[in-house]
Design an enzyme around this catalytic site. Sequence first.
Site, PDB file in Angstrom:
ATOM      1  N   ARG A 256     -50.514  97.177  25.156  1.00 58.14           N
ATOM      2  CA  ARG A 256     -49.535  97.275  24.058  1.00 58.14           C
ATOM      3  C   ARG A 256     -50.207  97.786  22.784  1.00 58.14           C
ATOM      4  O   ARG A 256     -51.433  97.715  22.658  1.00 58.14           O
ATOM      5  CB  ARG A 256     -48.905  95.906  23.811  1.00 58.14           C
ATOM      6  CG  ARG A 256     -47.970  95.541  24.947  1.00 58.14           C
ATOM      7  CD  ARG A 256     -46.993  94.479  24.552  1.00 58.14           C
ATOM      8  NE  ARG A 256     -46.082  94.226  25.676  1.00 58.14           N
ATOM      9  CZ  ARG A 256     -45.103  93.353  25.648  1.00 58.14           C
ATOM     10  NH1 ARG A 256     -44.883  92.631  24.579  1.00 58.14           N
ATOM     11  NH2 ARG A 256     -44.318  93.186  26.695  1.00 58.14           N
TER      12      ARG A 256
ATOM     13  N   ASP B  60     -40.787  85.293  28.536  1.00 54.36           N
ATOM     14  CA  ASP B  60     -40.313  86.647  28.256  1.00 54.36           C
ATOM     15  C   ASP B  60     -39.110  86.617  27.309  1.00 54.36           C
ATOM     16  O   ASP B  60     -38.290  85.699  27.372  1.00 54.36           O
ATOM     17  CB  ASP B  60     -39.938  87.318  29.583  1.00 54.36           C
ATOM     18  CG  ASP B  60     -39.873  88.826  29.461  1.00 54.36           C
ATOM     19  OD1 ASP B  60     -40.292  89.378  28.421  1.00 54.36           O
ATOM     20  OD2 ASP B  60     -39.388  89.460  30.414  1.00 54.36           O
TER      21      ASP B  60
ATOM     22  N   ARG C   7     -41.299  92.526  16.209  1.00 50.30           N
ATOM     23  CA  ARG C   7     -41.654  91.801  17.434  1.00 50.30           C
ATOM     24  C   ARG C   7     -42.568  90.608  17.142  1.00 50.30           C
ATOM     25  O   ARG C   7     -42.484  89.571  17.797  1.00 50.30           O
ATOM     26  CB  ARG C   7     -42.354  92.747  18.424  1.00 50.30           C
ATOM     27  CG  ARG C   7     -41.477  93.888  18.903  1.00 50.30           C
ATOM     28  CD  ARG C   7     -42.253  94.820  19.820  1.00 50.30           C
ATOM     29  NE  ARG C   7     -42.730  94.117  20.994  1.00 50.30           N
ATOM     30  CZ  ARG C   7     -41.975  93.823  22.055  1.00 50.30           C
ATOM     31  NH1 ARG C   7     -40.717  94.193  22.085  1.00 50.30           N
ATOM     32  NH2 ARG C   7     -42.478  93.181  23.075  1.00 50.30           N
TER      33      ARG C   7
ATOM     34  N   ASN D 205     -49.963  93.717  29.541  1.00 48.21           N
ATOM     35  CA  ASN D 205     -49.624  93.608  28.110  1.00 48.21           C
ATOM     36  C   ASN D 205     -50.777  94.118  27.247  1.00 48.21           C
ATOM     37  O   ASN D 205     -50.589  94.489  26.091  1.00 48.21           O
ATOM     38  CB  ASN D 205     -49.385  92.152  27.666  1.00 48.21           C
ATOM     39  CG  ASN D 205     -48.150  91.506  28.258  1.00 48.21           C
ATOM     40  OD1 ASN D 205     -48.079  90.288  28.359  1.00 48.21           O
ATOM     41  ND2 ASN D 205     -47.177  92.320  28.629  1.00 48.21           N
TER      42      ASN D 205
ATOM     43  N   ARG E   7     -36.942  90.923  22.251  1.00 52.59           N
ATOM     44  CA  ARG E   7     -35.478  91.074  22.143  1.00 52.59           C
ATOM     45  C   ARG E   7     -34.888  90.042  21.188  1.00 52.59           C
ATOM     46  O   ARG E   7     -33.963  90.316  20.441  1.00 52.59           O
ATOM     47  CB  ARG E   7     -34.833  90.945  23.540  1.00 52.59           C
ATOM     48  CG  ARG E   7     -34.922  92.224  24.347  1.00 52.59           C
ATOM     49  CD  ARG E   7     -34.646  91.985  25.795  1.00 52.59           C
ATOM     50  NE  ARG E   7     -35.776  91.335  26.450  1.00 52.59           N
ATOM     51  CZ  ARG E   7     -35.696  90.703  27.617  1.00 52.59           C
ATOM     52  NH1 ARG E   7     -34.550  90.591  28.229  1.00 52.59           N
ATOM     53  NH2 ARG E   7     -36.777  90.165  28.149  1.00 52.59           N
ATOM     54  N   TRP E   8     -35.459  88.844  21.202  1.00 48.30           N
ATOM     55  CA  TRP E   8     -34.992  87.774  20.298  1.00 48.30           C
ATOM     56  C   TRP E   8     -35.165  88.223  18.843  1.00 48.30           C
ATOM     57  O   TRP E   8     -34.274  88.028  18.016  1.00 48.30           O
ATOM     58  CB  TRP E   8     -35.802  86.512  20.578  1.00 48.30           C
ATOM     59  CG  TRP E   8     -35.380  85.285  19.838  1.00 48.30           C
ATOM     60  CD1 TRP E   8     -34.469  84.354  20.254  1.00 48.30           C
ATOM     61  CD2 TRP E   8     -35.872  84.839  18.562  1.00 48.30           C
ATOM     62  NE1 TRP E   8     -34.357  83.353  19.315  1.00 48.30           N
ATOM     63  CE2 TRP E   8     -35.205  83.625  18.265  1.00 48.30           C
ATOM     64  CE3 TRP E   8     -36.793  85.340  17.650  1.00 48.30           C
ATOM     65  CZ2 TRP E   8     -35.445  82.906  17.092  1.00 48.30           C
ATOM     66  CZ3 TRP E   8     -37.028  84.637  16.482  1.00 48.30           C
ATOM     67  CH2 TRP E   8     -36.353  83.428  16.216  1.00 48.30           C
TER      68      TRP E   8
HETATM   69  C1  FPP Z   1     -43.232  88.641  26.421  1.00 48.05           C
HETATM   70  O1  FPP Z   1     -42.102  88.919  25.616  1.00 48.05           O
HETATM   71  C2  FPP Z   1     -44.142  87.753  25.687  1.00 48.05           C
HETATM   72  C3  FPP Z   1     -45.415  88.054  25.364  1.00 48.05           C
HETATM   73  C4  FPP Z   1     -46.070  89.325  25.739  1.00 48.05           C
HETATM   74  C5  FPP Z   1     -46.254  87.120  24.568  1.00 48.05           C
HETATM   75  C6  FPP Z   1     -45.983  85.662  24.771  1.00 48.05           C
HETATM   76  C7  FPP Z   1     -46.739  84.881  23.794  1.00 48.05           C
HETATM   77  C8  FPP Z   1     -46.280  83.803  23.126  1.00 48.05           C
HETATM   78  C9  FPP Z   1     -44.963  83.204  23.377  1.00 48.05           C
HETATM   79  C10 FPP Z   1     -47.160  83.123  22.130  1.00 48.05           C
HETATM   80  C11 FPP Z   1     -48.006  82.156  22.879  1.00 48.05           C
HETATM   81  C12 FPP Z   1     -48.869  81.271  22.156  1.00 48.05           C
HETATM   82  C13 FPP Z   1     -50.056  81.510  21.583  1.00 48.05           C
HETATM   83  C14 FPP Z   1     -50.916  80.414  21.145  1.00 48.05           C
HETATM   84  C15 FPP Z   1     -50.548  82.876  21.312  1.00 48.05           C
HETATM   85  P1  FPP Z   1     -41.784  90.414  25.202  1.00 48.05           P
HETATM   86  O2  FPP Z   1     -42.393  90.672  23.882  1.00 48.05           O
HETATM   87  O3  FPP Z   1     -42.200  91.333  26.298  1.00 48.05           O
HETATM   88  O4  FPP Z   1     -40.239  90.353  25.051  1.00 48.05           O
HETATM   89  P2  FPP Z   1     -39.189  91.512  25.345  1.00 48.05           P
HETATM   90  O5  FPP Z   1     -39.139  91.638  26.856  1.00 48.05           O
HETATM   91  O6  FPP Z   1     -37.925  90.958  24.788  1.00 48.05           O
HETATM   92  O7  FPP Z   1     -39.662  92.741  24.647  1.00 48.05           O
END
Ligand code: FPP
Length: 229
Positions: free
Chosen positions: A67, A16, A29, A64, A20-21
């Site tokens: 989204r 997660d 995003r 998700n 935000r990063w």
């Molecule tokens: C949650 O962060 C992360 C995700 C919904 C996606 C995670 C996917 C990856 C790290 C890529 C994985 C690898 C492959 C091969 C596809 P968020 O976007 O909800 O973060 P936030 O809470 O800061 O908004």
Amino acid sequence: MESNPKIPAHVGLIMDGNGRWAKKRLMPRSFGHKAGMNAMIELADDAADMGIKYLTVYTLSTENFARPAEELEGLFNLIRGYFTSNVKKLYKRGAAVKVIGDLSVLPQDVQALLQDGENGSPKGASFTLVFAINYGARTEILRAVNKAAESGKKLDFAQFESLLYTSGIPDPDLIIRTGGEKRLSNFLMYQAAYAELYFTDVLFPDFDKKEFEKAVEEYSRRERRFGKL
Ligand code: FPP
């Protein structure tokens, strides 16, 4: 080789904080997800180096899946990229990939790539990277319950567990969640019954080998009693 009890055999990773990063860098995003994928690729290598046998990465939850189409398409493109090229590096080191979740609603080409990824994996791998894609524990449990009902028989634990997506994979010993929230968010809820939980504020793209080792070190100091005295 005897497995080292200080090293978790199976680690679950809730990745997660990508959004935000990216936001902190005034970037979209999708930029955060790309950075997250790069972090995950490194962590899979680190996990295998540490002697961890399974690393399950929560790539896309059933929630998700609601989204915006643009974000989902970006994630599918990352999956396409990973399964066409990066996966081969894992194979080269004798590692395998597996995918869990309801894949039936994914684009056809993505489904085919995921299937190829599993089929192309070396046999008898000492490390497996498990991708949870369109995965939700409630869906997984309900699906297993319905299968059990269809069979018309009462099941014991082992029989029930064989109906879960994770059949054949040991329960996670350690679940790590990055990004500051302290919840499981529908991740491996049945299998996590006795998992040690580790939460960190570090946003996923910044979760590197040093942070991973810190989590495993904390795990190794915890006393696991599994409900016993
Ligand atoms: C949650 O962060 C992360 C995700 C919904 C996606 C995670 C996917 C990856 C790290 C890529 C994985 C690898 C492959 C091969 C596809 P968020 O976007 O909800 O973060 P936030 O809470 O800061 O908004």
